[in-house]
Design a protein around this motif. Structure first.
Motif, PDB file in Angstrom:
ATOM      1  N   ARG A 290       0.960  -1.185  -0.504  1.00  0.00           N
ATOM      2  CA  ARG A 290      -0.324   0.087   0.426  1.00  0.00           C
ATOM      3  C   ARG A 290       0.740   1.229   0.036  1.00  0.00           C
ATOM      4  NH1 ARG A 290      -2.267   3.690   3.031  1.00  0.00           N
ATOM      5  NH2 ARG A 290      -1.606   3.552   4.925  1.00  0.00           N
ATOM      6  N   LEU A 291       1.634   1.660   0.850  1.00  0.00           N
ATOM      7  CA  LEU A 291       2.585   2.012   1.002  1.00  0.00           C
ATOM      8  C   LEU A 291       3.453   2.583  -0.157  1.00  0.00           C
ATOM      9  CD1 LEU A 291       4.048   2.225   4.466  1.00  0.00           C
ATOM     10  CD2 LEU A 291       2.695   3.931   4.092  1.00  0.00           C
ATOM     11  N   GLU A 292       3.771   1.643  -1.024  1.00  0.00           N
ATOM     12  CA  GLU A 292       4.419   1.819  -2.509  1.00  0.00           C
ATOM     13  C   GLU A 292       3.250   2.211  -3.126  1.00  0.00           C
ATOM     14  OE1 GLU A 292       8.109  -1.518  -2.464  1.00  0.00           O
ATOM     15  OE2 GLU A 292       6.575  -1.987  -2.348  1.00  0.00           O
ATOM     16  N   GLY A 293       2.631   1.636  -3.348  1.00  0.00           N
ATOM     17  CA  GLY A 293       1.950   2.150  -4.061  1.00  0.00           C
ATOM     18  C   GLY A 293       1.448   4.001  -3.793  1.00  0.00           C
ATOM     19  N   LEU A 294       1.248   4.533  -2.520  1.00  0.00           N
ATOM     20  CA  LEU A 294       1.569   5.492  -2.653  1.00  0.00           C
ATOM     21  C   LEU A 294       2.663   6.578  -3.543  1.00  0.00           C
ATOM     22  CD1 LEU A 294      -0.056   5.331   1.122  1.00  0.00           C
ATOM     23  CD2 LEU A 294      -1.237   6.285  -0.714  1.00  0.00           C
ATOM     24  N   GLY A 295       4.201   5.267  -3.547  1.00  0.00           N
ATOM     25  CA  GLY A 295       4.868   6.724  -4.004  1.00  0.00           C
ATOM     26  C   GLY A 295       6.163   5.828  -2.397  1.00  0.00           C
ATOM     27  N   ALA A 296       6.034   5.416  -1.827  1.00  0.00           N
ATOM     28  CA  ALA A 296       7.499   5.532  -0.859  1.00  0.00           C
ATOM     29  C   ALA A 296       7.842   4.134  -1.180  1.00  0.00           C
ATOM     30  CB  ALA A 296       6.732   4.669   1.342  1.00  0.00           C
ATOM     31  N   ARG A 297       9.087   3.701  -0.549  1.00  0.00           N
ATOM     32  CA  ARG A 297      10.177   2.790  -1.374  1.00  0.00           C
ATOM     33  C   ARG A 297      10.775   2.212  -0.568  1.00  0.00           C
ATOM     34  NH1 ARG A 297      13.015   7.375  -1.881  1.00  0.00           N
ATOM     35  NH2 ARG A 297      14.893   8.189  -1.870  1.00  0.00           N
ATOM     36  N   VAL A 298      11.397   1.359  -0.844  1.00  0.00           N
ATOM     37  CA  VAL A 298      12.378   0.398   0.708  1.00  0.00           C
ATOM     38  C   VAL A 298      13.120   0.886   0.470  1.00  0.00           C
ATOM     39  CG1 VAL A 298      12.496  -1.880   1.380  1.00  0.00           C
ATOM     40  CG2 VAL A 298      10.452  -1.169   1.014  1.00  0.00           C
ATOM     41  N   LEU A 299      14.138   1.526   1.453  1.00  0.00           N
ATOM     42  CA  LEU A 299      15.888   1.702   1.540  1.00  0.00           C
ATOM     43  C   LEU A 299      16.477   0.481   1.473  1.00  0.00           C
ATOM     44  CD1 LEU A 299      16.127   5.168   3.454  1.00  0.00           C
ATOM     45  CD2 LEU A 299      15.697   4.120   0.317  1.00  0.00           C
ATOM     46  N   ARG A 300      15.805   0.004   2.738  1.00  0.00           N
ATOM     47  CA  ARG A 300      15.943  -1.082   3.456  1.00  0.00           C
ATOM     48  C   ARG A 300      15.618  -2.147   4.502  1.00  0.00           C
ATOM     49  NH1 ARG A 300      21.314   0.583   6.795  1.00  0.00           N
ATOM     50  NH2 ARG A 300      19.245   1.156   8.419  1.00  0.00           N
ATOM     51  N   ARG A 301      15.924  -3.589   4.194  1.00  0.00           N
ATOM     52  CA  ARG A 301      15.300  -4.339   4.813  1.00  0.00           C
ATOM     53  C   ARG A 301      16.624  -4.620   6.297  1.00  0.00           C
ATOM     54  NH1 ARG A 301      10.782  -7.344   3.588  1.00  0.00           N
ATOM     55  NH2 ARG A 301       9.739  -6.559   1.475  1.00  0.00           N
ATOM     56  N   VAL A 302      15.644  -4.743   7.841  1.00  0.00           N
ATOM     57  CA  VAL A 302      16.495  -5.215   8.960  1.00  0.00           C
ATOM     58  C   VAL A 302      15.746  -6.023   9.263  1.00  0.00           C
ATOM     59  CG1 VAL A 302      17.322  -4.134  10.454  1.00  0.00           C
ATOM     60  CG2 VAL A 302      16.753  -2.834   8.890  1.00  0.00           C
ATOM     61  N   GLU A 303      17.092  -7.228  10.100  1.00  0.00           N
ATOM     62  CA  GLU A 303      16.274  -8.494  10.333  1.00  0.00           C
ATOM     63  C   GLU A 303      17.473  -8.701  11.612  1.00  0.00           C
ATOM     64  OE1 GLU A 303      13.294  -9.934  10.637  1.00  0.00           O
ATOM     65  OE2 GLU A 303      12.859  -9.000   8.632  1.00  0.00           O
ATOM     66  N   GLU A 304      16.946  -8.305  13.128  1.00  0.00           N
ATOM     67  CA  GLU A 304      17.542  -8.466  13.908  1.00  0.00           C
ATOM     68  C   GLU A 304      17.270  -9.433  14.774  1.00  0.00           C
ATOM     69  OE1 GLU A 304      18.705  -4.912  15.785  1.00  0.00           O
ATOM     70  OE2 GLU A 304      19.837  -4.015  13.699  1.00  0.00           O
ATOM     71  N   PRO A 305      17.446 -10.034  15.295  1.00  0.00           N
ATOM     72  CA  PRO A 305      17.012 -11.415  16.810  1.00  0.00           C
ATOM     73  C   PRO A 305      16.423  -9.963  17.071  1.00  0.00           C
ATOM     74  CG  PRO A 305      19.843 -11.111  17.197  1.00  0.00           C
ATOM     75  CD  PRO A 305      19.780  -9.481  15.903  1.00  0.00           C
ATOM     76  N   SER A 306      15.620  -9.235  17.658  1.00  0.00           N
ATOM     77  CA  SER A 306      14.921  -8.433  18.363  1.00  0.00           C
ATOM     78  C   SER A 306      13.895  -8.226  17.259  1.00  0.00           C
ATOM     79  CB  SER A 306      15.529  -7.208  19.216  1.00  0.00           C
ATOM     80  OG  SER A 306      15.616  -6.001  17.856  1.00  0.00           O
ATOM     81  N   GLY A 307      13.700  -8.304  16.161  1.00  0.00           N
ATOM     82  CA  GLY A 307      12.373  -8.161  15.140  1.00  0.00           C
ATOM     83  C   GLY A 307      13.495  -7.691  14.228  1.00  0.00           C
ATOM     84  N   GLY A 308      12.253  -7.805  13.055  1.00  0.00           N
ATOM     85  CA  GLY A 308      12.307  -7.038  11.972  1.00  0.00           C
ATOM     86  C   GLY A 308      11.309  -5.898  11.938  1.00  0.00           C
ATOM     87  N   TRP A 309      12.300  -5.517  10.922  1.00  0.00           N
ATOM     88  CA  TRP A 309      11.300  -4.114  10.382  1.00  0.00           C
ATOM     89  C   TRP A 309      11.647  -3.437   8.619  1.00  0.00           C
ATOM     90  CZ3 TRP A 309      14.828  -3.738  13.708  1.00  0.00           C
ATOM     91  CH2 TRP A 309      15.878  -2.790  13.908  1.00  0.00           C
ATOM     92  N   LEU A 310      11.397  -2.647   8.142  1.00  0.00           N
ATOM     93  CA  LEU A 310      11.724  -2.185   6.899  1.00  0.00           C
ATOM     94  C   LEU A 310      11.948  -0.697   7.271  1.00  0.00           C
ATOM     95  CD1 LEU A 310       8.660  -3.601   4.494  1.00  0.00           C
ATOM     96  CD2 LEU A 310      11.206  -4.224   4.456  1.00  0.00           C
ATOM     97  N   LEU A 311      13.096  -0.282   6.857  1.00  0.00           N
ATOM     98  CA  LEU A 311      13.548   1.007   5.763  1.00  0.00           C
ATOM     99  C   LEU A 311      12.741   2.255   5.542  1.00  0.00           C
ATOM    100  CD1 LEU A 311      14.656   3.546   7.674  1.00  0.00           C
ATOM    101  CD2 LEU A 311      17.362   3.401   6.408  1.00  0.00           C
ATOM    102  N   MET A 312      12.410   2.461   5.115  1.00  0.00           N
ATOM    103  CA  MET A 312      11.557   3.185   4.227  1.00  0.00           C
ATOM    104  C   MET A 312      12.107   4.404   3.795  1.00  0.00           C
ATOM    105  SD  MET A 312       8.759   1.347   4.315  1.00  0.00           S
ATOM    106  CE  MET A 312       7.673   1.724   2.055  1.00  0.00           C
ATOM    107  N   ALA A 313      11.261   4.877   2.703  1.00  0.00           N
ATOM    108  CA  ALA A 313      11.473   6.864   2.446  1.00  0.00           C
ATOM    109  C   ALA A 313       9.897   7.507   1.528  1.00  0.00           C
ATOM    110  CB  ALA A 313      12.667   7.115   1.475  1.00  0.00           C
ATOM    111  N   ASP A 314       9.918   8.269   2.491  1.00  0.00           N
ATOM    112  CA  ASP A 314       8.197   9.326   1.846  1.00  0.00           C
ATOM    113  C   ASP A 314       9.056   9.328   1.085  1.00  0.00           C
ATOM    114  OD1 ASP A 314       9.814  11.558   2.515  1.00  0.00           O
ATOM    115  OD2 ASP A 314       8.141  11.603   3.569  1.00  0.00           O
ATOM    116  N   PRO A 315       7.839   9.794  -0.046  1.00  0.00           N
ATOM    117  CA  PRO A 315       8.411  10.297  -1.709  1.00  0.00           C
ATOM    118  C   PRO A 315       9.633  11.587  -1.768  1.00  0.00           C
ATOM    119  CG  PRO A 315       6.289  10.376  -1.413  1.00  0.00           C
ATOM    120  CD  PRO A 315       6.328  10.331  -0.498  1.00  0.00           C
ATOM    121  N   GLU A 316       9.516  12.436  -0.684  1.00  0.00           N
ATOM    122  CA  GLU A 316      10.802  13.164  -0.770  1.00  0.00           C
ATOM    123  C   GLU A 316      11.681  13.262  -0.443  1.00  0.00           C
ATOM    124  OE1 GLU A 316       9.366  17.282   0.713  1.00  0.00           O
ATOM    125  OE2 GLU A 316       8.513  17.705  -0.826  1.00  0.00           O
ATOM    126  N   GLY A 317      12.242  11.491   0.130  1.00  0.00           N
ATOM    127  CA  GLY A 317      12.870  10.969   1.049  1.00  0.00           C
ATOM    128  C   GLY A 317      13.080  10.749   2.178  1.00  0.00           C
TER     129      GLY A 317
END
Length: 157
Positions: free
Chosen positions: A124-151
Motif C-alpha cells: 500500500r505504501l509503495e503504491g502511495l510513492g514510498a520506497r524501501v531503503l533496507r530490510r532489517v532483520e535482527e534478533p529483536s525483530g525485523g522492520w523495513l527502513l523506507m523513504a517517503d516521496p521526498e526521501g
C-alpha cells in the motif's frame, strides 16, 4: 488542611517536517497514516476578506483555499478547532523550505500496522510513492527502513 496541587497542563505539540512540496507530503502522509488533511479554508477566507494576509500566501488544494507553504494532517478522531481547522491532537505539519534534504533524519516515524500486516502495508505504501531503503532483520525483530516521496526516512514494523 493539605491542598492538592493542580496537575500541570500537558504541553500541546506537533511534529513539523520540512518539505519541498508541503501539500504533496500532506497527501502522502494522510493516506499512509489514514489521517485527514486539515481544512484551514474558513480561517484563510476570513483573513483574506479582512485584508490580514495577501492572496499570494495561499493556493488551491483539494478544491479549497490553503496556505501556500504549510499543510497539516491530523488523526480523524482527534479534536480540532472548527474556526481554523487546526488539529488539537496528533498531527504532522509540513512546511516549505528551499533546500533539499541532504542528511539522515534525526527524527523519524515508526509505523505499526499490526501483526501479520507488514507486507500488505508495504504494498500500500509503495503504491502511495514510498520506497524501501533496507530490510532489517535482527534478533529483536525485523522492520523495513523506507523513504517517503521526498526521501524522509520512516520504519515499517
Amino acid at each position: 488542611m493539605t491542598q492538592t496541587p493542580t496537575p500541570a497542563t500537558p504541553v500541546h505539540w506537533k511534529v513539523v517536517i520540512d518539505a519541498a512540496d508541503p501539500h504533496a507530503q500532506a497527501d502522502f502522509w494522510a493516506a499512509a497514516l489514514r489521517y485527514v488533511v486539515e481544512d484551514n479554508s474558513a480561517l484563510i477566507e476570513k483573513l483574506l476578506a479582512a485584508g490580514a494576509v495577501p492572496a499570494e500566501l495561499t493556493v488551491e488544494s483539494h478544491d479549497r483555499r490553503a496556505w501556500r507553504d504549510l499543510a497539516a494532517v491530523r488523526h480523524p478522531d482527534d479534536p480540532y478547532d472548527e474556526e481554523s481547522g487546526t488539529g488539537r491532537g496528533r498531527r504532522l505539519l509540513f512546511q516549505r523550505v528551499p533546500e533539499e534534504k541532504t542528511v539522515k533524519n534525526r527524527l523519524h516515524l515508526d509505523l505499526h500496522p499490526g501483526a501479520g500486516r507488514r507486507e500488505e502495508e508495504l504494498a500500500r505504501l509503495e503504491g502511495l510513492g514510498a520506497r524501501v531503503l533496507r530490510r532489517v532483520e535482527e534478533p529483536s525483530g525485523g522492520w523495513l527502513l523506507m523513504a517517503d516521496p521526498e526521501g524522509n526516512e520512516f520504519c515499517l514494523h
